[in-house]
Design a protein around this motif. Structure first.
Motif, PDB file in Angstrom:
ATOM      1  N   TRP A 125       0.835  -1.201   0.000  1.00 49.19           N
ATOM      2  CA  TRP A 125       0.000   0.000   0.000  1.00 49.19           C
ATOM      3  C   TRP A 125       0.872   1.255   0.000  1.00 49.19           C
ATOM      4  N   LYS A 147       3.981   1.530  -1.109  1.00 50.33           N
ATOM      5  CA  LYS A 147       4.616   1.666  -2.428  1.00 50.33           C
ATOM      6  C   LYS A 147       3.619   2.200  -3.455  1.00 50.33           C
ATOM      7  N   TYR A 148       2.378   1.731  -3.404  1.00 52.46           N
ATOM      8  CA  TYR A 148       1.349   2.210  -4.321  1.00 52.46           C
ATOM      9  C   TYR A 148       1.092   3.703  -4.122  1.00 52.46           C
TER      10      TYR A 148
END
Length: 69
Positions: free
Chosen positions: A23, A25-26
């Motif tokens: 999450w 990294k997103y």
């Protein structure tokens, strides 16, 4: 990239869930993409204003007899 640098191993041995890592990294990719989109829009706006002037931002379009004038 995370596998080669060994940073993913450091993240996985800590008590942080894989979902939270993904999450994060997103969200980072999303923030970077939006900031690059805004940056490129502003640069193109500045270059367009220098080359073509600012009068193009609010063009006066007149339709007369079904044709654009």
């Amino acid at each position: 990239m995370s596998l080669n640098g060994g940073t993913i191993k450091l993240l996985l041995i800590r008590p942080i869930s894989r979902g939270k890592i993904l999450w994060t990294k997103y969200v980072n990719v999303l923030i970077f993409s939006i900031s690059m989109l805004i940056f490129s829009f502003l640069i193109n706006l500045i270059i367009g204003a220098i080359l073509f002037g600012i009068n193009g931002l609010s063009p006066n379009i007149v339709i007369e007899g079904g044709k654009w004038v």
